[in-house]
Design a protein around this motif. Structure first.
Motif, PDB file in Angstrom:
ATOM      1  N   UNK A  12      10.807  13.454  -2.386  1.00 31.33           N
ATOM      2  CA  UNK A  12      10.728  12.111  -1.857  1.00 31.33           C
ATOM      3  C   UNK A  12      11.755  11.768  -0.693  1.00 31.33           C
ATOM      4  N   UNK A  13      13.036  12.262  -0.826  1.00 29.69           N
ATOM      5  CA  UNK A  13      13.932  12.220   0.322  1.00 29.69           C
ATOM      6  C   UNK A  13      13.332  12.616   1.743  1.00 29.69           C
ATOM      7  N   UNK A  14      12.684  14.216   1.501  1.00 25.68           N
ATOM      8  CA  UNK A  14      12.152  14.786   2.246  1.00 25.68           C
ATOM      9  C   UNK A  14      10.894  13.981   2.947  1.00 25.68           C
ATOM     10  N   UNK A  45       5.017   1.312   4.023  1.00 23.45           N
ATOM     11  CA  UNK A  45       3.684   0.878   2.866  1.00 23.45           C
ATOM     12  C   UNK A  45       4.377   1.005   1.433  1.00 23.45           C
ATOM     13  N   UNK A  46       5.760   0.909   1.390  1.00 30.93           N
ATOM     14  CA  UNK A  46       6.434   1.047   0.013  1.00 30.93           C
ATOM     15  C   UNK A  46       6.210  -0.124  -0.670  1.00 30.93           C
ATOM     16  N   UNK A  47       5.759   0.198  -2.256  1.00 28.82           N
ATOM     17  CA  UNK A  47       5.660  -0.976  -3.343  1.00 28.82           C
ATOM     18  C   UNK A  47       7.128  -0.658  -4.059  1.00 28.82           C
ATOM     19  N   UNK A  48       7.807   0.214  -3.745  1.00 27.29           N
ATOM     20  CA  UNK A  48       9.054   0.294  -4.613  1.00 27.29           C
ATOM     21  C   UNK A  48       9.888   1.484  -3.921  1.00 27.29           C
ATOM     22  N   UNK A  66       6.092  -3.572   1.043  1.00 25.83           N
ATOM     23  CA  UNK A  66       5.574  -4.422   0.269  1.00 25.83           C
ATOM     24  C   UNK A  66       6.229  -4.545  -1.200  1.00 25.83           C
ATOM     25  N   UNK A  67       7.625  -4.367  -0.757  1.00 26.62           N
ATOM     26  CA  UNK A  67       8.612  -4.333  -2.208  1.00 26.62           C
ATOM     27  C   UNK A  67       8.665  -5.714  -2.766  1.00 26.62           C
ATOM     28  N   UNK A  68       8.582  -5.825  -4.164  1.00 23.24           N
ATOM     29  CA  UNK A  68       8.806  -6.755  -4.922  1.00 23.24           C
ATOM     30  C   UNK A  68      10.116  -6.688  -5.664  1.00 23.24           C
ATOM     31  N   UNK A  69      10.781  -5.652  -5.460  1.00 20.16           N
ATOM     32  CA  UNK A  69      12.222  -5.480  -6.021  1.00 20.16           C
ATOM     33  C   UNK A  69      12.929  -4.468  -5.452  1.00 20.16           C
ATOM     34  N   UNK A  87       8.207  -8.719  -0.189  1.00 18.56           N
ATOM     35  CA  UNK A  87       7.476  -9.803  -1.089  1.00 18.56           C
ATOM     36  C   UNK A  87       8.395 -10.071  -2.380  1.00 18.56           C
ATOM     37  N   UNK A  88       9.843  -9.949  -1.687  1.00 24.50           N
ATOM     38  CA  UNK A  88      10.989 -10.262  -2.859  1.00 24.50           C
ATOM     39  C   UNK A  88      11.095 -11.737  -3.277  1.00 24.50           C
ATOM     40  N   UNK A  89      10.975 -11.857  -4.558  1.00 28.51           N
ATOM     41  CA  UNK A  89      11.554 -12.993  -5.231  1.00 28.51           C
ATOM     42  C   UNK A  89      12.904 -13.325  -5.648  1.00 28.51           C
ATOM     43  N   UNK A  90      13.645 -11.979  -5.620  1.00 30.26           N
ATOM     44  CA  UNK A  90      14.986 -11.948  -6.009  1.00 30.26           C
ATOM     45  C   UNK A  90      15.770 -10.846  -5.363  1.00 30.26           C
TER      46      UNK A  90
END
Length: 128
Positions: A12-14, A45-48, A66-69, A87-90
């Motif tokens: 993932x890091x690479x 385009x990360x979701x996490x 597109x992070x939610x967290x 898209x953070x709520x917190x």
């Protein structure tokens, strides 16, 4: 979900061209990641964030995704931290220490609960 296996974390890091990192064995996460340098995850385009960062000796930006967290974000950032345009709520999981400025503008935050305990620069949270 955070990756726990060393080989998966390194892949993932690479994939995101993250260099100068050190993996540290951790009972809770498997491994945590320290980085001697900057992390630029803008417009990926990360979701996490799939690895658990610990300390970043530079800036950390994960804006315009597109992070939610913020799960996976580092505990300490020795530069700016930027999670704007997601898209953070917190602010749960955000760094607790930011040595320069903190940017969380243009999200969907309802509260600032969980924000860093120490910010040595400016705090930007408009348009939430």
């Amino acid at each position: 979900m955070l990756l726990r296996k060393k080989e998966e974390i390194e892949a993932w890091l690479n994939q995101y061209d993250i260099k100068n990192y050190e993996l540290i064995k951790d009972d809770e996460y498997g491994y945590i990641v320290n980085v001697n340098g900057d992390i630029d995850l803008r417009n990926k385009d990360l979701i996490n964030i799939s690895v658990k960062f610990n300390e970043i000796k530079g800036f950390f930006t994960c804006g315009s995704n597109e992070l939610k967290s913020l799960e996976g974000c580092p505990k300490i950032v020795e530069g700016n931290f930027n999670c704007s345009y997601n898209e953070l709520k917190s602010l749960e999981y955000c760094p607790q220490v930011v040595s320069k400025s903190f940017y969380c503008n243009d999200n969907q935050l309802k509260t600032l609960e969980g924000c860093p305990k120490i910010i040595e620069g400016h705090f930007h949270c408009s348009y939430n």
